[in-house]
Motif scaffolding. Structure first.
Motif, short mmCIF file in Angstrom:
data_model
loop_
_atom_site.label_atom_id
_atom_site.label_comp_id
_atom_site.label_asym_id
_atom_site.label_seq_id
_atom_site.Cartn_x
_atom_site.Cartn_y
_atom_site.Cartn_z
N LYS A 17 0.77 -1.17 0.01
CA LYS A 17 0.05 -0.08 -0.04
C LYS A 17 0.83 1.20 -0.07
O LYS A 17 2.01 1.44 0.57
CB LYS A 17 -1.09 0.15 1.24
CG LYS A 17 -1.94 -1.20 1.26
CD LYS A 17 -2.74 -1.07 2.36
CE LYS A 17 -3.75 -2.32 2.51
NZ LYS A 17 -4.53 -2.12 3.81
N PRO A 20 -1.27 7.83 -0.81
CA PRO A 20 -1.67 8.57 -2.36
C PRO A 20 -1.21 10.05 -1.96
O PRO A 20 -1.04 10.62 -3.19
CB PRO A 20 -3.13 8.55 -2.18
CG PRO A 20 -3.71 8.26 -0.82
CD PRO A 20 -2.48 7.41 -0.28
N PHE A 229 -1.89 6.59 -8.53
CA PHE A 229 -3.24 6.46 -8.84
C PHE A 229 -3.39 4.95 -9.27
O PHE A 229 -2.50 4.25 -9.74
CB PHE A 229 -3.45 7.54 -9.78
CG PHE A 229 -2.64 7.22 -11.09
CD1 PHE A 229 -3.07 6.47 -12.36
CD2 PHE A 229 -1.27 8.04 -11.28
CE1 PHE A 229 -2.41 6.38 -13.29
CE2 PHE A 229 -0.52 7.91 -12.52
CZ PHE A 229 -1.06 7.13 -13.62
N SER A 230 -4.39 4.46 -9.08
CA SER A 230 -4.99 3.23 -9.68
C SER A 230 -5.18 3.41 -11.33
O SER A 230 -6.26 4.29 -11.57
CB SER A 230 -5.99 2.78 -8.90
OG SER A 230 -5.71 2.50 -7.60
N PRO A 231 -4.70 2.33 -12.04
CA PRO A 231 -5.04 2.70 -13.47
C PRO A 231 -6.63 2.40 -13.84
O PRO A 231 -6.95 1.47 -13.10
CB PRO A 231 -4.11 1.71 -14.30
CG PRO A 231 -3.93 0.83 -13.11
CD PRO A 231 -3.83 1.45 -11.84
N LYS A 232 -6.93 3.13 -14.63
CA LYS A 232 -8.45 3.17 -15.00
C LYS A 232 -8.42 2.45 -16.39
O LYS A 232 -8.07 3.06 -17.48
CB LYS A 232 -9.29 4.35 -15.12
CG LYS A 232 -9.54 4.96 -13.80
CD LYS A 232 -10.24 6.22 -13.69
CE LYS A 232 -10.39 6.99 -12.46
NZ LYS A 232 -11.08 8.15 -12.20
#
Length: 262
Positions: A17, A20, A229-232
């Motif tokens: 983790k 962010p 960031f989390s990829p979209k």
């Protein structure tokens, strides 16, 4: 002969983790393990210790005080002592600041003949820290080591290189980064576990290292994670339903031709 093994406490593979806001890895979780390649490094140091007389193995780590658990596990596996550098001053260190701090610890433990660590850690996967530590110590470094033969005044290593192997002979002191092919890590023994319960792990703060605070932590880290960031993932789906004509097939062929697939 004094051997220092560098070990790192890392999150379980499925439990990595990042904060962010800061981009710094969160290391306060309970689901932590010794970095697998550092287990190989520790096993090799113990093997050398068991094959010669007068060898001392010291496990060294940097992290929160919970990393004492990893160092006690190292003692249970066969290390003689453990040193942890810990404190807010080290928080957020990149590979450069980490290497400076660990090199300072090794200097304080000198004379050190051999430093062994894993070639990389599973959390960052940079593979930079070992070579950087050697640079700050002014030690020669051998990377991707898959076999070690420790002699009286030098070490013979087998390195994995593209297309095969190479053998290198180098005098002490030297730093080695090892890969998973070097050995199969063992398990703590009952005698080792009893020793680990009794041993006192030394915990050093930044004040005990000969380093300016500007060289430590985020302040001493020239590299930063700018954004996390989390990829979209998104896909545009075109659905053609069979209607008894050749139109769906014709449209599919046009699409494939446009994409230059055919």
């Amino acid at each position: 002969m004094n051997i220092v093994v560098l070990i790192k406490q890392v999150p379980g593979t499925d439990n990595v983790k990042l904060d962010p806001k800061t981009g710094v890895m969160i290391r306060s979780g309970r689901d932590t393990i010794i970095n697998p390649l550092d287990e190989n490094a520790l096993e090799e140091a113990i093997r050398i210790k068991n094959s010669r007389e007068g060898v001392k193995v010291t496990a060294v780590s940097m992290g929160p005080e919970s990393a004492v658990k990893a160092l006690k596990e190292a003692v249970a596996m066969g290390a003689d002592a453990g040193v942890l550098i810990s404190g807010r001053a080290f928080a957020g260190s990149d590979t450069i600041a980490t290497a400076k701090a660990l090199a300072a610890v090794i200097k304080k433990l000198s004379p050190v003949d051999l430093v062994i660590c894993g070639e990389r850690a599973t959390d960052g996967e940079t593979g930079q820290t070992g070579a950087m530590i050697a640079n700050y110590l002014d030690f020669p470094v051998q990377t991707y080591v898959s076999a070690v033969e420790a002699k009286e005044d030098r070490v013979m290593v087998k390195r994995t290189v593209e297309g095969g192997f190479e053998r290198v002979e180098v005098s002490y002191p030297v730093l080695l980064t090892v890969n998973k092919d070097i050995n199969e890590p063992g398990f703590p023994t009952l005698k080792g576990k009893l020793k680990a319960k009794q041993v006192d792990i030394s915990i050093w703060s930044s004040e005990e290292l000969d380093l300016d605070k500007s060289e430590l932590g985020l302040q001493g880290s020239p590299t930063r994670v700018v954004k996390v960031f989390s990829p979209k993932l998104s896909r545009d789906t075109i659905l053609y339903q069979a209607d008894g004509t050749s139109k769906p097939v014709d449209e599919l062929m046009k699409f494939l031709n446009a994409k230059e697939v055919l």
